[in-house]
Write an enzyme that holds these catalytic residues in place. Structure first.
Site, short mmCIF file in Angstrom:
data_model
loop_
_atom_site.label_atom_id
_atom_site.label_comp_id
_atom_site.label_asym_id
_atom_site.label_seq_id
_atom_site.Cartn_x
_atom_site.Cartn_y
_atom_site.Cartn_z
N SER A 26 -70.79 125.89 24.10
CA SER A 26 -71.09 124.63 24.55
C SER A 26 -71.68 123.74 23.32
CB SER A 26 -72.45 124.81 25.52
OG SER A 26 -73.63 125.34 24.74
N ASP A 27 -71.69 122.47 23.39
CA ASP A 27 -72.16 121.64 22.43
C ASP A 27 -73.42 121.88 22.33
OD1 ASP A 27 -72.37 119.71 20.84
OD2 ASP A 27 -71.87 117.89 22.16
N TRP A 28 -74.26 121.59 21.23
CA TRP A 28 -75.61 121.71 21.21
C TRP A 28 -76.34 121.22 22.28
CZ3 TRP A 28 -78.87 124.04 17.21
CH2 TRP A 28 -78.09 124.91 16.32
N GLY A 30 -75.75 121.25 25.44
CA GLY A 30 -74.68 120.66 26.39
C GLY A 30 -74.64 121.31 27.47
#
Length: 78
Positions: A26-28, A30
């Protein structure tokens, strides 16, 4: 739908159609869920220090029957 919860994008396109065999991260900050993102194909929630939805929450989800333990095992491999 959040990207981390989008099974069509993560499983059907990225893994099945394009043949991606790596980790989906995942994105930070996210990731917005425990069950939906794991079922969609997410392997790692970032940042990993104080998990917001994975970590011990996955264990709770397995114990409550929300997630099958086999799926958690599957997501531990790319």
């Amino acid at each position: 739908t959040y990207c981390a919860e989008n099974e069509w994008a993560l499983q059907k396109v990225l893994r099945d159609e394009w043949g991606f065999r790596g980790w989906i991260v995942s994105d930070w900050f996210g990731n917005q869920s425990t069950v939906a993102s794991l079922q969609a194909g997410l392997n790692v929630e970032m940042p990993g220090v104080e998990p917001r939805h994975f970590g011990g929450y996955l264990l709770d989800a397995v114990r409550s029957g929300s997630i099958d333990e086999k799926l958690v095992d599957e997501r531990c491999r790319p």
